[in-house]
Write an enzyme that holds these catalytic residues in place. Structure first.
Site, PDB file in Angstrom:
ATOM      1  N   ARG A  77      15.837  43.772 -14.518  1.00 18.86           N
ATOM      2  CA  ARG A  77      16.559  42.492 -14.648  1.00 18.86           C
ATOM      3  C   ARG A  77      15.689  41.317 -14.217  1.00 18.86           C
ATOM      4  O   ARG A  77      15.616  40.296 -14.903  1.00 18.86           O
ATOM      5  CB  ARG A  77      17.838  42.544 -13.798  1.00 18.86           C
ATOM      6  N   ILE A  78      15.027  41.449 -13.071  1.00 17.48           N
ATOM      7  CA  ILE A  78      14.248  40.315 -12.550  1.00 17.48           C
ATOM      8  C   ILE A  78      12.878  40.248 -13.231  1.00 17.48           C
ATOM      9  O   ILE A  78      12.467  39.183 -13.715  1.00 17.48           O
ATOM     10  CB  ILE A  78      14.113  40.423 -11.015  1.00 17.48           C
ATOM     11  N   ASP A 123       5.553  49.330 -16.033  1.00 16.33           N
ATOM     12  CA  ASP A 123       6.834  49.919 -15.619  1.00 16.33           C
ATOM     13  C   ASP A 123       6.901  51.301 -16.248  1.00 16.33           C
ATOM     14  O   ASP A 123       7.121  51.436 -17.462  1.00 16.33           O
ATOM     15  CB  ASP A 123       8.016  49.047 -16.083  1.00 16.33           C
ATOM     16  N   ALA A 147      10.291  41.508  -4.019  1.00 18.38           N
ATOM     17  CA  ALA A 147      11.067  42.749  -4.185  1.00 18.38           C
ATOM     18  C   ALA A 147      11.469  43.296  -2.816  1.00 18.38           C
ATOM     19  O   ALA A 147      12.575  42.993  -2.327  1.00 18.38           O
ATOM     20  CB  ALA A 147      10.271  43.751  -5.010  1.00 18.38           C
ATOM     21  N   ARG A 148      10.610  44.073  -2.186  1.00 16.33           N
ATOM     22  CA  ARG A 148      10.891  44.604  -0.855  1.00 16.33           C
ATOM     23  C   ARG A 148       9.594  44.669  -0.064  1.00 16.33           C
ATOM     24  O   ARG A 148       8.556  45.097  -0.586  1.00 16.33           O
ATOM     25  CB  ARG A 148      11.504  46.008  -0.943  1.00 16.33           C
ATOM     26  N   ASP A 175       8.474  36.814  -0.109  1.00 14.17           N
ATOM     27  CA  ASP A 175       9.859  36.501   0.286  1.00 14.17           C
ATOM     28  C   ASP A 175      10.410  37.607   1.162  1.00 14.17           C
ATOM     29  O   ASP A 175      11.490  37.475   1.742  1.00 14.17           O
ATOM     30  CB  ASP A 175      10.744  36.336  -0.960  1.00 14.17           C
ATOM     31  N   GLU A 196      12.508  43.264   8.671  1.00 10.01           N
ATOM     32  CA  GLU A 196      13.392  42.098   8.599  1.00 10.01           C
ATOM     33  C   GLU A 196      14.636  42.344   9.446  1.00 10.01           C
ATOM     34  O   GLU A 196      15.135  43.476   9.462  1.00 10.01           O
ATOM     35  CB  GLU A 196      13.811  41.838   7.147  1.00 10.01           C
ATOM     36  N   HIS A 211      13.406  36.008   2.984  1.00 10.85           N
ATOM     37  CA  HIS A 211      14.269  36.798   2.086  1.00 10.85           C
ATOM     38  C   HIS A 211      15.428  35.938   1.552  1.00 10.85           C
ATOM     39  O   HIS A 211      16.600  36.293   1.719  1.00 10.85           O
ATOM     40  CB  HIS A 211      14.809  38.041   2.804  1.00 10.85           C
ATOM     41  N   ALA A 255      17.225  35.195  -3.509  1.00 12.27           N
ATOM     42  CA  ALA A 255      18.499  35.318  -4.235  1.00 12.27           C
ATOM     43  C   ALA A 255      19.540  34.319  -3.740  1.00 12.27           C
ATOM     44  O   ALA A 255      20.565  34.131  -4.395  1.00 12.27           O
ATOM     45  CB  ALA A 255      19.052  36.735  -4.055  1.00 12.27           C
TER      46      ALA A 255
HETATM   47  N1  LIG Z   1      14.158  38.817  -2.554  1.00 16.09           N
HETATM   48  C1  LIG Z   1      15.415  38.927  -2.892  1.00 16.09           C
HETATM   49  O1  LIG Z   1      16.269  38.160  -2.447  1.00 16.09           O
HETATM   50  C2  LIG Z   1      15.822  39.995  -3.872  1.00 16.09           C
HETATM   51  C3  LIG Z   1      17.037  39.848  -4.561  1.00 16.09           C
HETATM   52  C4  LIG Z   1      17.368  40.770  -5.545  1.00 16.09           C
HETATM   53  C5  LIG Z   1      16.544  41.859  -5.791  1.00 16.09           C
HETATM   54  N2  LIG Z   1      15.411  42.012  -5.058  1.00 16.09           N
HETATM   55  C6  LIG Z   1      14.543  43.165  -5.322  1.00 16.09           C
HETATM   56  O2  LIG Z   1      13.932  42.990  -6.586  1.00 16.09           O
HETATM   57  C7  LIG Z   1      13.626  44.269  -7.130  1.00 16.09           C
HETATM   58  C8  LIG Z   1      13.992  44.333  -8.605  1.00 16.09           C
HETATM   59  O3  LIG Z   1      15.387  44.077  -8.790  1.00 16.09           O
HETATM   60  P1  LIG Z   1      16.010  44.216 -10.272  1.00 16.09           P
HETATM   61  O4  LIG Z   1      17.402  43.721 -10.200  1.00 16.09           O
HETATM   62  O5  LIG Z   1      15.083  43.664 -11.285  1.00 16.09           O
HETATM   63  O6  LIG Z   1      16.026  45.811 -10.395  1.00 16.09           O
HETATM   64  P2  LIG Z   1      16.035  46.673 -11.747  1.00 16.09           P
HETATM   65  O7  LIG Z   1      16.535  48.015 -11.334  1.00 16.09           O
HETATM   66  O8  LIG Z   1      16.713  45.960 -12.857  1.00 16.09           O
HETATM   67  O9  LIG Z   1      14.481  46.767 -12.122  1.00 16.09           O
HETATM   68  C9  LIG Z   1      13.563  47.509 -11.384  1.00 16.09           C
HETATM   69  C10 LIG Z   1      12.499  48.016 -12.359  1.00 16.09           C
HETATM   70  O10 LIG Z   1      11.455  48.618 -11.590  1.00 16.09           O
HETATM   71  C11 LIG Z   1      10.970  49.700 -12.382  1.00 16.09           C
HETATM   72  N3  LIG Z   1      10.165  50.601 -11.565  1.00 16.09           N
HETATM   73  C12 LIG Z   1      10.567  51.651 -10.808  1.00 16.09           C
HETATM   74  N4  LIG Z   1       9.493  52.235 -10.230  1.00 16.09           N
HETATM   75  C13 LIG Z   1       8.404  51.530 -10.636  1.00 16.09           C
HETATM   76  C14 LIG Z   1       7.009  51.651 -10.370  1.00 16.09           C
HETATM   77  N5  LIG Z   1       6.505  52.615  -9.588  1.00 16.09           N
HETATM   78  N6  LIG Z   1       6.159  50.750 -10.931  1.00 16.09           N
HETATM   79  C15 LIG Z   1       6.630  49.774 -11.738  1.00 16.09           C
HETATM   80  N7  LIG Z   1       7.957  49.623 -12.037  1.00 16.09           N
HETATM   81  C16 LIG Z   1       8.808  50.492 -11.479  1.00 16.09           C
HETATM   82  C17 LIG Z   1      12.230  50.318 -12.954  1.00 16.09           C
HETATM   83  O11 LIG Z   1      11.934  51.113 -14.086  1.00 16.09           O
HETATM   84  C18 LIG Z   1      13.033  49.078 -13.327  1.00 16.09           C
HETATM   85  O12 LIG Z   1      12.797  48.683 -14.664  1.00 16.09           O
HETATM   86  C19 LIG Z   1      14.331  45.275  -6.227  1.00 16.09           C
HETATM   87  O13 LIG Z   1      13.378  45.766  -5.283  1.00 16.09           O
HETATM   88  C20 LIG Z   1      15.308  44.468  -5.456  1.00 16.09           C
HETATM   89  O14 LIG Z   1      15.583  45.045  -4.220  1.00 16.09           O
HETATM   90  C21 LIG Z   1      15.035  41.109  -4.114  1.00 16.09           C
END
Ligand SMILES: NC(=O)c1ccc[n+]([C@@H]2O[C@H](COP(=O)([O-])OP(=O)(O)OC[C@H]3O[C@@H](n4cnc5c(N)ncnc54)[C@H](O)[C@@H]3O)[C@@H](O)[C@H]2O)c1
Length: 317
Positions: free
Chosen positions: A151-152, A171, A232-233, A257, A262, A281, A284
């Site tokens: 999604r992101i 990916d 991401a994390r 971020d 944390e 963080h 979002a």
């Molecule tokens: N900073 C923030 O406030 C915040 C907010 C929302 C989400 N996030 C983080 O952002 C990240 C992505 O969220 P999202 O909603 O897009 O998730 P999502 O599940 O839609 O997308 C994650 C993608 O990562 C891919 N993936 C898995 N393992 C992988 C690897 N080894 N190498 C490359 N790609 C890989 C998956 O196939 C998937 O397409 C998550 O870690 C989430 O925790 C952070």
């Protein structure tokens, strides 16, 4: 009559949505003492959590619990196997924060490329200096490598493309023709893509397969002078290795971020480096992002107890 416990502060419209539902009993977040929390947990059939850990200890206190909704998309604060053993459904709020996080990633790319933090500090100190040799750069024409095309990541791809960047995508779970069909470059070979990218931006989950993936070897494979962006994390990144790569001048900067631990209660060594930007963080947590997540968490809860939860929101059912 579903008894819903909201463990952390969320946008009031989310609480109002729950309270408008006939027969719902909603416990709003207050600074819970352990005794008060325990009493609420005994009654709770549904929980909405932002940052509170949902672990075995908490679950033991919640015998009636059937549903947990994570306000957000990452669920590394939830013990999924423990929920599975109890048959408790876990949902997230997909899409609700994707636009907010994607913009934050772009903001970090721009802030690093244009040295915003340093220039702002110079001007405030009275140093109005236009360097003879520029140390800033355009995003246009740069190559960005996105790790994760969910999604992101897919939104970041579109935004980067709008800035005139070359977009490479790694990916392992997304077919190459999906990426190329959308006009981006699949990069199945991570090591060679790392050598091409001017910016690497992380958008994959933190799990057993990805934790610590940005280690010394990963950083050494990155192009000299490249930037790392992590929205991401924090657990994806070995922070000591990142500090070493920055101190050695191999990387030009990092925009984070998220960090390993944390909340950050004492300064981490990375903060000593001017080439690092850290936000707490909050990617979002825009006005709109918080509003959408609270409404989505409330709607998921209502839908679960009505037997019509959107399968796209379910992590485990
Ligand atoms: N900073 C923030 O406030 C915040 C907010 C929302 C989400 N996030 C983080 O952002 C990240 C992505 O969220 P999202 O909603 O897009 O998730 P999502 O599940 O839609 O997308 C994650 C993608 O990562 C891919 N993936 C898995 N393992 C992988 C690897 N080894 N190498 C490359 N790609 C890989 C998956 O196939 C998937 O397409 C998550 O870690 C989430 O925790 C952070």
């Amino acid at each position: 009559m579903p008894n819903i416990l909201v463990l952390n502060a969320i946008h009031p419209d989310g609480i109002a949505r729950l309270e408008a539902e006939p027969g719902y009993a909603v416990t709003r977040p207050v600074p819970f003492t352990p005794e008060v929390l325990s009493a609420h947990l005994r009654q709770a059939e549904g929980i909405i959590t932002r940052g509170t850990r949902i672990d075995r200890d908490l679950l033991r206190q919640a015998p009636r619990l059937r549903f947990v909704c994570r306000h957000g998309v990452g669920y590394d604060n939830v013990d999924v196997p423990a929920l599975t053993e109890r048959g408790i459904t876990l949902a997230i709020t997909p899409e609700a924060n994707a636009a907010s996080v994607a913009e934050h990633a772009l903001m970090l790319m721009l802030a690093l490329s244009r040295r915003i933090v340093g220039f702002n500090a110079d001007v405030r100190r009275g140093d109005w200096v236009v360097p003879a040799q520029s140390r800033t750069s355009d995003l246009a024409g740069c190559a960005v490598l996105l790790l994760g095309f969910g999604r992101i990541g897919s939104r970041v791809a579109r935004l980067c493309s709008g800035f005139g960047m070359r977009v490479l995508v790694h990916d392992p779970y997304v077919p190459d023709n999906t990426v190329s069909g959308l006009g981006f470059e699949p990069a199945p070979d991570l090591a060679s893509a790392l050598g091409i990218a001017d910016i690497v931006s992380l958008h994959c989950p933190s799990d057993a397969t990805t934790r610590g993936m940005v280690d010394a070897g990963f950083l050494a494979a990155m192009k000299p002078g490249a930037l790392l962006v992590n929205t991401a994390r924090g657990t994806l990144v070995d922070e000591a290795a990142l500090e070493a790569a920055l101190r050695a001048g191999h990387l030009a900067g990092a925009g984070l971020d998220v960090v390993h631990t944390e909340p950050m209660t004492s300064a981490i060594p990375l903060l000593a480096l001017d080439s690092v930007i850290v936000t707490p963080h909050v990617a979002a947590s825009t006005r709109q992002g918080l509003h959408r997540m609270a409404l989505a968490a409330a709607q998921n809860t209502i839908d679960f107890f009505a037997g019509r939860l959107n399968p796209g929101a379910i992590v485990r059912g």
